[in-house]
Enzyme design. Structure first.
Site, short mmCIF file in Angstrom:
data_model
loop_
_atom_site.label_atom_id
_atom_site.label_comp_id
_atom_site.label_asym_id
_atom_site.label_seq_id
_atom_site.Cartn_x
_atom_site.Cartn_y
_atom_site.Cartn_z
N ASP A 13 0.91 -1.16 0.03
CA ASP A 13 0.14 0.12 -0.01
C ASP A 13 0.85 1.16 0.02
O ASP A 13 0.74 2.08 -0.85
CB ASP A 13 -0.87 0.05 1.32
CG ASP A 13 -1.99 -0.92 1.25
OD1 ASP A 13 -2.19 -1.44 0.11
OD2 ASP A 13 -2.68 -1.14 2.31
N ARG A 93 0.72 5.32 17.42
CA ARG A 93 0.28 6.29 16.48
C ARG A 93 0.85 7.54 16.98
O ARG A 93 1.37 8.57 16.10
CB ARG A 93 -1.20 6.15 16.23
CG ARG A 93 -1.77 4.93 15.61
CD ARG A 93 -0.75 4.58 14.37
NE ARG A 93 -1.53 3.45 13.85
CZ ARG A 93 -0.60 2.36 13.14
NH1 ARG A 93 0.79 2.54 13.45
NH2 ARG A 93 -1.24 1.43 12.70
N ASP A 122 -7.09 4.49 13.21
CA ASP A 122 -5.57 5.00 13.11
C ASP A 122 -5.71 6.35 12.30
O ASP A 122 -4.91 7.25 12.37
CB ASP A 122 -4.68 3.92 12.01
CG ASP A 122 -4.49 2.51 13.02
OD1 ASP A 122 -4.40 3.09 14.21
OD2 ASP A 122 -4.37 1.80 12.60
N SER A 174 -5.60 -8.16 8.18
CA SER A 174 -5.09 -6.92 7.95
C SER A 174 -4.29 -6.80 9.56
O SER A 174 -4.82 -7.13 10.40
CB SER A 174 -5.92 -5.74 8.07
OG SER A 174 -5.30 -4.62 8.58
N1 ARG Z 1 -8.41 -2.05 16.34
C1 ARG Z 1 -7.18 -1.67 16.86
C2 ARG Z 1 -7.10 0.02 16.98
O1 ARG Z 1 -7.74 0.60 16.58
C3 ARG Z 1 -5.95 -2.16 15.70
C4 ARG Z 1 -5.95 -1.64 14.56
C5 ARG Z 1 -4.97 -2.56 13.95
N2 ARG Z 1 -4.76 -2.23 12.61
C6 ARG Z 1 -4.75 -3.17 11.72
N3 ARG Z 1 -4.62 -3.15 10.37
N4 ARG Z 1 -5.05 -4.49 12.03
O2 ARG Z 1 -6.19 0.08 17.75
#
Ligand code: ARG
Length: 424
Positions: A13, A93, A122, A174
């Protein structure tokens, strides 16, 4: 927009995003890759960024900073989102956003970019954190504004432009990973009734196949772990060692339906062996070293920090205040905790501390009891006073409904009283 700093993982990506940004906006693209541990850094990531058309590629090892300045504050606060998720992705993040801003300043860039979609948390965390640190920077998210290629489309796009693409087979999930945990979503996991298939897990063994239980000892100072089984360890080493050890006993799996910030319920699987063990041990040590009132108030702080971290509000004034608050309170959280790792569970089996508030002489029922039993009578008279006063107004019955008429009852009388018949 003239120059943009892109958060670059080295995956398909973001590799495509480098070229896409250049072509779409005619901008110079600088990439930033941050190693937050747990295998998040791909080999040759800098070269790949250049092959995709970046003018410069930054690669930063932020593992120690990640643990000390982002993970440890969450541990001190006892922060878990919805009581379950140790926040691995969410904690990384703000670190990434801060580094994006710093590189943008160093590069004289006027924008930053990230590869998040428009559906997750995110994107919010990145955008909000970047704007909190420098409101003048533009934030671009190609995946959110029309880059929208399928996996096949992205591969074709990359091949046409000679972009070196990672030779990984398409994962059915993912996955986001760092030292504090793995976050896995999508694919068959989207049905919350479906049990996670084996291939979801990479850090933990199936608890049923774990070896014989072991006991470990974690040492804490000022609310954070500093040693394992008698060995002092640096923060990164300690988390890595614990991930390895607890994961080998099947500890650290979390299967959770959580509420995203964007209003969606989503099924998430997490693997976070070190986080699960550290939080459990930390909580046990707090029970020994903090006062009843500190513990009560800390539950509010934990919920607040958990929610705000999840929601991307790391750089708010309140969060900075609460980090200072917990730092102060946690000065007393020192000592050791014993835990048993047993087929997927981490159970606290002992704790001790030089700053303990536990007083054996007060607690014991054996000889040496220093508690003044007689004074309990006066205490109870005063403590119960408002309840007695209130009950008196209702002729003593209070709010209790009679229980005896509805319960099976046997009455045994003394033999002296002839002809007694048990009532049944
Ligand atoms: N749901 C979790 C969060 O918002 C993890 C997100 C992780 N992203 C992924 N592409 N698996 O912190």
């Amino acid at each position: 927009m003239k120059k943009v700093v892109l958060a670059y993982s080295g995956g398909l990506d973001t590799s495509v995003a480098v070229a896409w940004l250049r072509e779409q906006y005619d901008v110079e693209v600088v990439t930033l890759t941050v190693d937050v541990g747990g295998g998040s850094l791909r080999a040759g990531v800098g070269e790949r960024a250049l092959s995709a058309g970046a003018s410069r590629a930054y690669v930063v090892d932020a593992r120690q900073t990640f643990v000390e300045d982002f993970v440890w504050p969450a541990v001190r606060a006892g922060a878990l989102y919805q009581g379950a998720y140790p926040l691995a992705t969410a904690l990384a993040r703000p670190l990434l956003a801060q580094l994006l801003v710093e590189v943008a300043h160093r590069e004289g860039a006027d924008a930053v970019a990230h590869g998040c979609t428009g559906k997750g948390n995110d994107q919010v965390r990145f955008d909000v954190a970047v704007k909190a640190l420098d409101a003048s920077l533009e934030v671009v998210a190609p995946m959110r504004i029309g880059m929208g290629l399928s996996r096949e489309g992205e591969i074709e796009y990359a091949l046409e432009r000679n972009i070196d693409i990672p030779v990984t087979h398409a994962s059915p999930y993912s996955i986001d990973v760092n030292l504090w945990g793995r976050s896995i979503e999508t694919g068959v996991l989207e049905d919350p009734w479906v049990a996670p298939p084996r291939d979801v897990y990479a850090w933990t063994v199936d608890p049923a196949e774990a070896p014989s239980p072991v006991e470990i000892t974690l040492a804490f100072e000022a609310g954070v772990p500093v040693g394992l089984d008698g060995r002092s360890l640096e923060p990164v080493e300690l988390v890595e060692a614990l991930n390895e050890l607890a994961g080998s006993h099947g500890v650290g799996r979390v299967d959770h339906v959580e509420d995203r910030l964007v209003g969606i319920k989503s099924r998430e699987i997490y693997e976070a062996p070190a986080a699960i063990v550290i939080h459990a041990a930390h909580k046990a040590l707090e029970g020994l070293t903090l006062s009843k009132d500190q513990l009560r108030f800390d539950r509010l702080v934990a919920a607040e920090v958990g929610q705000a971290t999840y929601d991307g509000l790391w750089f708010s004034g309140l969060q900075a205040n609460l980090r200072e608050y917990t730092r102060t309170v946690q000065q007393a959280v020192e000592g050791e905790v014993r835990l048993r790792l047993d087929h997927g569970t981490a159970t606290v089996v002992g704790r001790r501390s030089p700053t303990s508030l536990y007083d054996h002489a007060l607690a014991t029922y054996d000889a040496g009891d220093a508690f003044d039993h007689a004074s309990a009578v006066g205490f109870i008279a005063i403590f119960g006073l408002p309840l007695r006063t209130e009950a008196g107004r209702r002729d003593g019955a209070g709010w209790a409904t009679p229980l005896l008429p509805d319960l099976p009852l046997e009455v045994v009388d003394s033999e002296v009283e002839a002809g007694a018949v048990p009532v049944g």
